[in-house]
Design a protein around this motif. Structure first.
Motif, mmCIF file in Angstrom:
data_model
loop_
_atom_site.group_PDB
_atom_site.id
_atom_site.type_symbol
_atom_site.label_atom_id
_atom_site.label_comp_id
_atom_site.label_asym_id
_atom_site.label_seq_id
_atom_site.Cartn_x
_atom_site.Cartn_y
_atom_site.Cartn_z
ATOM 1 N N LYS A 114 0.912 -1.055 -0.082
ATOM 2 C CA LYS A 114 -0.094 -0.063 -0.032
ATOM 3 C C LYS A 114 0.892 1.077 -0.118
ATOM 4 O O LYS A 114 0.513 2.384 -0.222
ATOM 5 C CB LYS A 114 -0.911 0.089 1.018
ATOM 6 C CG LYS A 114 -2.011 -1.109 1.223
ATOM 7 C CD LYS A 114 -2.804 -0.975 2.515
ATOM 8 C CE LYS A 114 -3.806 -1.962 2.642
ATOM 9 N NZ LYS A 114 -4.529 -2.035 3.865
ATOM 10 N N GLU A 115 2.206 1.260 0.381
ATOM 11 C CA GLU A 115 3.050 2.306 0.645
ATOM 12 C C GLU A 115 3.267 2.931 -0.639
ATOM 13 O O GLU A 115 3.708 2.290 -1.757
ATOM 14 C CB GLU A 115 4.377 1.777 1.170
ATOM 15 C CG GLU A 115 5.116 3.061 1.490
ATOM 16 C CD GLU A 115 4.608 4.021 2.454
ATOM 17 O OE1 GLU A 115 4.588 5.315 2.329
ATOM 18 O OE2 GLU A 115 3.958 3.590 3.617
ATOM 19 N N ASN A 116 2.976 4.544 -0.590
ATOM 20 C CA ASN A 116 3.297 5.267 -1.831
ATOM 21 C C ASN A 116 4.687 5.762 -1.759
ATOM 22 O O ASN A 116 5.538 5.982 -2.650
ATOM 23 C CB ASN A 116 2.276 6.276 -1.927
ATOM 24 C CG ASN A 116 0.922 6.106 -2.083
ATOM 25 O OD1 ASN A 116 0.878 4.953 -3.142
ATOM 26 N ND2 ASN A 116 -0.076 6.431 -1.574
ATOM 27 N N GLU A 117 5.332 6.040 -0.703
ATOM 28 C CA GLU A 117 6.640 6.759 -0.570
ATOM 29 C C GLU A 117 7.727 5.645 -0.571
ATOM 30 O O GLU A 117 7.723 4.643 0.022
ATOM 31 C CB GLU A 117 6.830 7.316 0.986
ATOM 32 C CG GLU A 117 6.025 8.650 1.002
ATOM 33 C CD GLU A 117 6.247 9.720 0.337
ATOM 34 O OE1 GLU A 117 7.546 9.734 -0.062
ATOM 35 O OE2 GLU A 117 5.630 10.857 0.075
ATOM 36 N N VAL A 118 8.469 5.646 -1.619
ATOM 37 C CA VAL A 118 9.573 4.685 -1.673
ATOM 38 C C VAL A 118 10.533 4.512 -0.699
ATOM 39 O O VAL A 118 10.882 3.226 -0.401
ATOM 40 C CB VAL A 118 10.318 5.140 -3.064
ATOM 41 C CG1 VAL A 118 11.147 6.159 -2.878
ATOM 42 C CG2 VAL A 118 11.152 3.905 -3.451
ATOM 43 N N TRP A 119 10.815 5.413 0.117
ATOM 44 C CA TRP A 119 11.804 5.204 1.020
ATOM 45 C C TRP A 119 11.208 4.450 2.322
ATOM 46 O O TRP A 119 11.929 3.796 2.939
ATOM 47 C CB TRP A 119 12.769 6.561 1.627
ATOM 48 C CG TRP A 119 11.493 7.568 2.280
ATOM 49 C CD1 TRP A 119 10.646 8.646 1.644
ATOM 50 C CD2 TRP A 119 11.239 7.717 3.577
ATOM 51 N NE1 TRP A 119 10.189 9.053 2.598
ATOM 52 C CE2 TRP A 119 10.478 8.627 3.975
ATOM 53 C CE3 TRP A 119 11.817 6.854 4.843
ATOM 54 C CZ2 TRP A 119 9.790 9.146 5.090
ATOM 55 C CZ3 TRP A 119 11.266 7.362 5.959
ATOM 56 C CH2 TRP A 119 10.534 8.587 6.078
ATOM 57 N N VAL B 134 20.086 6.682 0.065
ATOM 58 C CA VAL B 134 21.207 5.531 0.334
ATOM 59 C C VAL B 134 20.324 4.308 0.794
ATOM 60 O O VAL B 134 20.635 3.189 0.528
ATOM 61 C CB VAL B 134 22.079 5.961 1.564
ATOM 62 C CG1 VAL B 134 22.927 4.916 2.011
ATOM 63 C CG2 VAL B 134 23.112 7.230 1.253
ATOM 64 N N LEU B 135 19.175 4.692 1.854
ATOM 65 C CA LEU B 135 18.466 3.581 2.140
ATOM 66 C C LEU B 135 17.548 2.762 0.985
ATOM 67 O O LEU B 135 17.863 1.440 0.679
ATOM 68 C CB LEU B 135 17.151 4.101 3.069
ATOM 69 C CG LEU B 135 16.286 2.915 3.397
ATOM 70 C CD1 LEU B 135 16.878 1.977 4.349
ATOM 71 C CD2 LEU B 135 15.086 3.641 4.323
ATOM 72 N N ASN C 49 10.742 0.077 -9.590
ATOM 73 C CA ASN C 49 9.704 0.958 -10.356
ATOM 74 C C ASN C 49 9.714 2.437 -9.546
ATOM 75 O O ASN C 49 9.748 3.623 -9.874
ATOM 76 C CB ASN C 49 8.625 0.542 -11.070
ATOM 77 C CG ASN C 49 8.759 -0.549 -11.768
ATOM 78 O OD1 ASN C 49 9.673 -0.554 -12.589
ATOM 79 N ND2 ASN C 49 7.691 -1.581 -12.025
ATOM 80 N N LYS C 50 9.222 2.026 -8.358
ATOM 81 C CA LYS C 50 8.977 3.446 -7.373
ATOM 82 C C LYS C 50 10.441 4.324 -7.111
ATOM 83 O O LYS C 50 10.365 5.557 -7.299
ATOM 84 C CB LYS C 50 8.509 3.068 -6.027
ATOM 85 C CG LYS C 50 7.188 2.658 -6.064
ATOM 86 C CD LYS C 50 6.523 2.269 -4.574
ATOM 87 C CE LYS C 50 5.107 1.972 -4.805
ATOM 88 N NZ LYS C 50 4.144 2.980 -5.222
#
Length: 645
Positions: A563-568, A622-623, A608-609
């Motif tokens: 569900k997560e939109n933020e790649v980090w 970096v993460l 892709n994200k």
């Protein structure tokens, strides 16, 4: 977590710029006409007209709609030049209004910078302060001092919000001018405090400012650090002095002479020894209460003056404690040892699944060779321990009773105290994050002591509703840090996972709900990592109950990852799963939850994200890069392990 420096609001409250009930005195006319009349007055050649227009401007600032309209009409470029007006009353009104405008938001400061506020502001210091000394017999002495204070705090707000403002200061004569205003007997506490707050911010990580201030102010700073008084202005001045001295030495506190080091720590301890809850309780007893209609009638005459002095004293106490906590947080900063402090979270090893402590981590008798506290010098640790700094900082995470907060919130004159209390609480949690990762366990009450911190922070995060996202982020960071510390110890003494033996699945589900409802990615990230660390602790004590908890946590993190939109944050979730299952004894659980198959689906999702969200802060980038590299290798490794079952 490294150094913290959060933006503070330095807002004035006086007859020109405070919010009051005088709006009914404005002409009953359209808003457009009121604003145009105000602009005409400000641009008038008549002093009284200018002053009247600035009073109207000060009141209209309180309305976001009016402020937006004034900005669109170029109000900043109309008001800012009045900082250089020949009439002292006009300069004072302009300075107070602009200073309050700078406290509204970060966007307001950016807008001021875009409208070239720095040009007239810098010229004000060059023109009016280079050689100024207050004339004790002058009727305008107090007004001139107040204008200087307003301009200094306006500059402070801009420097806290904009690196460009700091560069402006470095290129000007301001740093050559303001150090001469460190004499309390000549310039008074208000002006000295304003100047020191500015220097405290500007000299941090600023070699040019450090060179200028250290060459001109060393003697004055030593004198200020030795002030004998312990009233609220003196404590604020001494605390700021300690912070400036530390910033001048580039944060290398161990390089300071031992007597100066001891002086600074003694000041910090005295500042934090004042019971902030008690002084707020006492202040609430002096604040007028609302009547049956909900109106609060303020005191008048001598009574009003006494109340104003009490408010100012409490305000300074809270400011000095916040600064003291920021100093301690920087002293305990883990910035230089991030690799060690994040040992429990790291999955950068080429040999996935080999997270057992090595011979380099543990000596022959089972003791850790490198302990988290080894990054601090013995003198610093001794001072922090002897002066009970840990307990004093933790006490600042507690607010006064709810009834006291309600009384202070109702009275207009003490609403700023509520803001300062909330800021202090947030800074205290941020500081605890650094402390937990830096101090010896015995100073913090051992493993049970930091477990208690985890529990208390959890009550704030999960059992109370709060709209203060900065506070929640700080509290979740502390929870994460305490679990990190427990995990480091657990690698050597696995029995420490028994601390969580009473943790029921319902408690875990409460955390799940908190994560689902969380809109702030920083808080989500902390909470996801935290439940992952909990699962990692249970891995050392596998049984039917702990296995079920690990399965529940795994399935929840996988669900959130999709569900997560933020790649980090997605990378944080995946990295958490990698850490959870890096041990070979988790193979059976991995097979049960079909971990490998579900992670295989996330490989292209993460890739892709990462392509879509390239503009990330350095740490986040970096993460993401690290997890992007580790995930395929981990999937391949774990698939081989599970296939052997």
């Amino acid at each position: 977590m490294g150094k913290i420096r959060k933006r503070k609001l330095n807002k004035v409250s006086n007859n020109v710029t405070s919010s009051n009930n005088d709006e009914e005195e404005l002409p009953v006319d359209s808003k457009d006409n009121v604003i145009q009349t105000m602009i005409d007055q400000i641009q008038s050649a008549n002093i009284e007209e200018k002053y009247c227009g600035l009073q109207t401007f000060a009141m209209l600032i309180e309305s976001s709609e009016s402020l937006k309209q004034m900005i669109n009409q170029g109000i900043v470029k109309i008001v800012a030049p009045l900082l250089l007006d020949p009439a002292g009353s006009v300069r004072n009104a302009a300075a107070g209004s602009l200073r309050n405008l700078s406290t509204i938001s970060l966007e307001a400061c950016n807008m001021l910078m875009e409208n070239d506020i720095m040009t007239p502001l810098v010229f004000y210091f060059h023109q009016y302060t280079e050689s100024w000394t207050p004339d004790l017999d002058s009727k305008t002495k107090d007004e001139e001092i107040d204008t200087f204070v307003q301009c200094t705090n306006l500059l402070l707000n801009l420097c806290e919000s904009s690196d460009l403002a700091v560069k402006y200061v470095g290129k000007s004569k301001i740093l050559d001018i303001v150090p001469r205003y460190l004499d309390v007997s000549t310039f008074g506490v208000e002006l000295v405090i304003a100047v020191m707050q500015l220097l405290f911010v500007i000299v941090e990580d600023n070699p040019l400012a450090i060179k200028k201030v250290s060459s001109t102010s060393e003697r004055q700073l030593r004198d200020l650090l030795s002030i004998e008084s312990s009233d609220s202005p003196a404590l604020l001045i001494k605390t700021l002095t300690g912070g400036i001295i530390i910033n001048i030495c580039g944060g290398d506190i161990a390089s300071l002479p031992i007597d100066v080091l001891n002086q600074i720590f003694t000041v910090l301890a005295k500042t934090l020894s004042v019971d902030h809850r008690l002084v707020c309780n006492e202040l609430s007893s002096s604040v007028p209460l609302s009547d049956g209609d909900g109106k609060v009638v303020g005191p008048k005459g001598q009574e009003a003056l006494l109340l104003d002095n009490k408010i100012k004293s409490v305000s300074r106490t809270l400011e000095s404690q916040q600064i003291a906590i920021e100093i301690i947080a920087n002293i305990c900063s883990c910035e230089e040892s991030d690799d060690t402090s994040e040992a429990a979270e790291s999955s950068d090893s080429d040999e996935i699944g080999n997270d057992e402590p090595t011979s380099e981590d543990i000596s022959s008798n089972g003791e850790e060779v490198f302990r988290p506290e080894d990054r601090l010098s013995p003198a610093v640790i001794e001072a922090l321990s002897a002066l009970e700094i840990f307990d004093k900082v933790w006490a600042r995470t507690q607010l006064p009773p709810e009834n006291v907060l309600m009384i202070l919130q109702e009275y207009e004159g003490t609403k700023s105290i509520i803001r300062k209390l909330c800021n202090l609480q947030t800074r205290a949690f941020l500081c605890m994050n650094n402390i937990v990762l830096s101090l010896p366990l015995e100073i913090m009450g051992g493993i049970n002591g930091i477990y208690k911190i985890w529990v208390e922070a959890g009550k704030l995060v999960f059992k109370q509703s709060s709209e203060n996202l900065q506070l929640l982020e700080a509290a979740t960071a502390v929870m994460r840090a305490t679990l990190n510390r427990i995990t480091l110890l657990n690698n050597v003494k696995p029995s420490e996972s028994n601390l969580f033996s009473d943790l029921a699945l319902s408690d875990i589900e409460l955390m799940f709900t908190g994560i689902k409802n969380c809109e702030a990615p920083e808080i989500r990230s902390n909470l996801i990592r935290m439940i992952g660390i909990l699962a990692l602790l249970f891995v050392n004590d596998l049984n039917d109950t702990t296995s079920n908890v690990i399965c529940s946590i795994t399935e929840f993190i996988l669900e959130q990852a999709h569900k997560e939109n933020e790649v980090w944050v997605l990378a944080e979730a995946i990295d958490t799963l990698i850490d959870m299952y890096s041990e070979d004894n988790t193979d059976i659980i991995a097979a049960k939850v079909k971990l490998v198959e579900k992670l295989e689906i996330l490989v292209p999702v993460l890739r892709n994200k990462a392509r879509q969200q390239k503009k990330l802060p350095k740490d986040y980038k970096v993460l993401v890069t690290t997890v992007n590299s580790n995930l395929p290798r981990f999937v391949k490794y774990k698939k081989r392990r599970v296939a052997k079952l």
